[in-house]
Enzyme design. Structure first.
Site, PDB file in Angstrom:
ATOM      1  N   HIS A  89       0.828  -1.204   0.000  1.00 49.87           N
ATOM      2  CA  HIS A  89       0.000   0.000   0.000  1.00 49.87           C
ATOM      3  C   HIS A  89       0.864   1.256   0.000  1.00 49.87           C
ATOM      4  CE1 HIS A  89      -3.576   2.444   1.300  1.00 49.87           C
ATOM      5  NE2 HIS A  89      -2.601   3.208   1.786  1.00 49.87           N
ATOM      6  N   GLU A  90       1.767   1.358   0.961  1.00 53.03           N
ATOM      7  CA  GLU A  90       2.581   2.567   1.068  1.00 53.03           C
ATOM      8  C   GLU A  90       3.482   2.739  -0.144  1.00 53.03           C
ATOM      9  OE1 GLU A  90       1.856   4.797   3.058  1.00 53.03           O
ATOM     10  OE2 GLU A  90       0.533   3.606   4.323  1.00 53.03           O
TER      11      GLU A  90
ATOM     12  N   HIS B 292       1.762   4.681  -2.837  1.00 53.64           N
ATOM     13  CA  HIS B 292       1.941   6.124  -2.674  1.00 53.64           C
ATOM     14  C   HIS B 292       3.309   6.546  -3.204  1.00 53.64           C
ATOM     15  CE1 HIS B 292      -1.668   7.036  -0.439  1.00 53.64           C
ATOM     16  NE2 HIS B 292      -1.364   6.238   0.568  1.00 53.64           N
TER      17      HIS B 292
ATOM     18  N   HIS C 225       3.408   6.873  -6.866  1.00 53.26           N
ATOM     19  CA  HIS C 225       2.718   8.093  -7.284  1.00 53.26           C
ATOM     20  C   HIS C 225       3.672   9.286  -7.243  1.00 53.26           C
ATOM     21  CE1 HIS C 225      -1.460  10.308  -7.012  1.00 53.26           C
ATOM     22  NE2 HIS C 225      -0.844  10.513  -8.166  1.00 53.26           N
TER      23      HIS C 225
END
Length: 713
Positions: free
Chosen positions: A501-502, A505, A508
């Protein structure tokens, strides 16, 4: 969570800051400048922070000097006698304050991840300075009139990122109150100052309260049910926290504590659960409610000054959701599907427990994880301890996360030993594109410590910007228990997904390809920023990726097919809990921010207010409490998610839609990955977010059915 230092919003978070700046003229070298490494450009690759030279006492003087520098840059813009233009006003502002944002990013990274007493002391002086300077810029009418002139005269003729930058800057100022009357503007500045102090007070209290809530255990027999590794961790944690007893259980940031799934001792389970829910409610050493109600009143007053009914309406005006009606409609659709499932699952768990505990047994919230874990093991014939040996943190990172990024985006990662970090447990990697060119530096800080706040997040020391020729310096932070020396750190499946998940980010931020720093990377609305991270979780369970990293830490053998199928097949087992705790937290968040100043309850009334909110939404259920209760809800009181916690569910819908697209068109194919990278990950906030979502998926609007299907609802 998101941290925006362009606007000096003093909240730590997952997403990187919106930085601005350009190369500055050399300042005279004073003795202080020479000795303060923060006040000089780094000599490391890509302007990476040189933590080997930075000292705690460097931050305050460096930030003071950087504030003075940007103040002079703003004055140069406002003193310009020429007609305001995009170039001499908006672009000049975009290129101002480079040193302030560089230094601030470094400082706030440590405030969240390694808040030593020295950093905490500096924070007490820096927060008021930064807040005062934010007010100074945002309420500088001479400056704003130049911005407004450009907006009124050039917005229709500008194109691309220039047009978007002008729009974002203008709306940023008006949203802060630049159009207010003189009297209201003065009050807004007072609110901002008071709010910054309260937010810092809340943020300082949480980690201290969590440490105070540590549950001490004298007899190892009380830890029955834990693995030898977990018991060793309890011993290590006790030693690192002063050794009040031979063992201790550390409280994590969420309401429910993962360790409750293993503890056989019901009395200890109750102690752990109560330590969690009461950590900051005044029954012990810490009480955040007096701070919280002040923050809520200030936000409500701020919204009224801006002409909005409440703070939620004010905040949501800048998001994809747009307004509270849309958010509540979204939540009620979820709740309608969730409630029958949750009630059936709670009944099933209690009936399962009664088989061994007797017909009079009544399930309590501290029992739920324990009996649902046993029930899961009976049904699927495995437990978390069976699969943890296959989730070695190092393998998850290199053979899972990095491998998937290579397959999908063509990225390669090379560890560096020459880049200093703020803690010895961190690692740094070069991020290389398919053609071998350097894209970014990636830092990872995965292990918990008393100086780190709870949770997991992504942020940046520097963001990508074509205009300033800056490569992104991105970091991920988590809170995993570090294994004893010489042993590998083994993760649960949930922790493995958190790493994926992290890193979503991080992608991105790393794959951003924008001209302007203000628009790059994760500088998007809250209800879009979680999409890339939640989507990236989908790669964790794709067979090719899973089999590449899920290998036994001793034998390097892949997880047996039968065990893998059991684990993956069980992911939605009793899945109502995870959705319910999120819906409950989201409802609490919205309710607090839909109040007028006079409607905000007192500190004493706050617990009852939360219960009423949950009852009104049909979510008052002691078996499924909010993921974060009001008194320790850092996302909304200490971070940037006020009236925005719904965005995790909202963006999960977007992520589910995108995962469905990948699955239909080839989940690990470069063609699809490059398309996603080009249309979404590289775009930042340069285009309408709904449009870029539609450009990739072909959907005119997000489809909530995808989320309900993914959640097993």
């Amino acid at each position: 969570m998101k941290q925006n230092l362009k606007n000096v919003v003093l909240a730590a978070g997952l997403a990187c800051t919106a930085l601005t700046g350009q190369a500055q003229k050399a300042r005279p070298k004073t003795t202080q400048t020479v000795s303060n490494s923060l006040m000089k450009q780094s000599t490391l690759p890509f302007n990476a922070p040189d933590f080997s030279r930075i000292k705690g006492e460097d931050y305050l003087p460096a930030i003071k000097a950087a504030i003075a520098e940007q103040r002079a840059e703003i004055k140069k813009i406002t003193d310009n006698k020429q007609k305001p233009t995009f170039a001499n006003t908006i672009l000049a502002y975009e290129r101002s304050g480079k040193d302030l944002e560089r230094i601030s990013n470094i400082f706030y990274a440590l405030v969240s991840a390694d808040k030593t007493p020295e950093i905490e002391k500096a924070q007490g002086s820096i927060v008021p300075l930064m807040t005062e300077f934010e007010n100074e810029i945002k309420f500088n009418q001479k400056f704003f009139q130049r911005i407004k002139y450009v907006y009124d005269h050039e917005y229709k003729t500008l194109k691309g990122e220039d047009k978007k930058l002008l729009e974002v800057v203008y709306k940023d100022f008006t949203h802060a109150g630049a159009l207010l009357s003189k009297e209201k503007m003065a009050r807004m500045q007072e609110i901002n100052k008071e709010f910054a102090k309260l937010q810092q007070e809340f943020g300082d209290m949480l980690p201290k309260a969590a440490n105070e809530a540590t549950v001490w255990v004298s007899d190892v027999k009380e830890l029955a049910g834990l693995s030898e590794t977990d018991i060793a961790q309890c011993k290590k944690d006790a030693e690192s926290r002063g050794g009040k007893a031979p063992y201790c259980i550390v409280i994590t940031n969420t309401t429910q504590q993962p360790i409750l799934a293993s503890l056989e001792n019901r009395g200890l389970r109750e102690r752990v659960y109560n330590a969690s829910i009461h950590r900051t409610d005044g029954t012990g050493a810490y009480n955040t409610f007096p701070v919280i109600v002040k923050i809520a009143r200030l936000r409500a007053e701020k919204a009224q000054l801006m002409g909005y009914k409440n703070y939620a309406s004010y905040s949501l005006s800048k998001t994809m959701a747009k307004n509270t009606d849309n958010v509540y409609a979204f939540l009620r659709q979820m709740i309608e599907a969730y409630k029958p499932k949750s009630e059936a699952q709670t009944k099933a768990i209690e009936e399962y427990a009664q088989k061994t505990e007797g017909a009079d047994f009544r399930l309590q919230p501290y029992d739920r994880f324990y009996y649902s874990a046993k029930m899961k093991k009976d049904q699927y014939s495995f437990s978390d301890d069976d699969v943890k040996p296959y989730f070695n943190l190092d393998s998850v990172l290199v053979n899972g996360i990095f491998y998937a990024a290579h397959r999908v985006y063509g990225l390669s990662f090379r560890e560096r030993k020459d880049i200093p970090t703020y803690h010895k447990d961190m690692k740094v990697f070069d991020v290389l594109d398919a053609d071998g060119k350097q894209l970014a530096l990636f830092y990872c800080d995965y292990f918990r410590r008393p100086t780190k706040r709870g949770g997991a997040w992504m942020s940046a020391f520097l963001k990508q910007s074509g205009d300033r020729q800056q490569k992104p310096l991105i970091f991920n932070v988590c809170n995993y228990a570090k294994a004893p020396e010489g042993q590998p750190t083994l993760l649960t499946w949930d922790e493995t997904q958190t790493m994926f998940h992290e890193f979503g980010h991080a992608l991105h931020g790393m794959l951003s390809n924008c001209k302007y720093n203000t628009l790059s990377g994760t500088a998007v609305s809250r209800d879009f920023v979680e999409m890339p991270s939640q989507f990236n979780e989908s790669f964790a369970s794709i067979p090719e990726v899973f089999n590449h990293y899920a290998r036994h830490y001793k034998t390097n053998e892949p997880m047996p097919d039968a065990l893998r199928e059991k684990m993956l097949g069980s992911l939605n087992f009793l899945s109502a809990y995870a959705l319910g705790e999120n819906l409950a937290a989201t409802s609490v968040d919205l309710a607090w921010h839909c109040l007028s100043p006079s409607e905000v309850p007192t500190a004493e009334e706050a617990p009852a207010f939360e219960k009423k909110v949950l009852a009104d939404m049909g979510l008052l259920n002691n078996q499924i409490p909010p993921r974060y209760s009001t008194s320790y809800f850092n996302h909304i009181w200490g971070g940037g998610y006020a009236a925005g916690y719904y965005s995790y569910l909202w963006s999960e819908v977007l992520a589910a839609n995108i995962a469905d697209y990948f699955e239909a068109h080839g989940a690990l194919t470069r063609k699809v990955g490059d398309d996603f990278r080009q249309k979404i990950l590289s775009r930042g906030n340069t285009r309408d977010l709904m449009q870029i979502f539609s450009d990739f998926t072909g959907l005119k609007a997000p489809d909530t059915k995808g989320l309900l299907k993914a959640r097993g609802m």
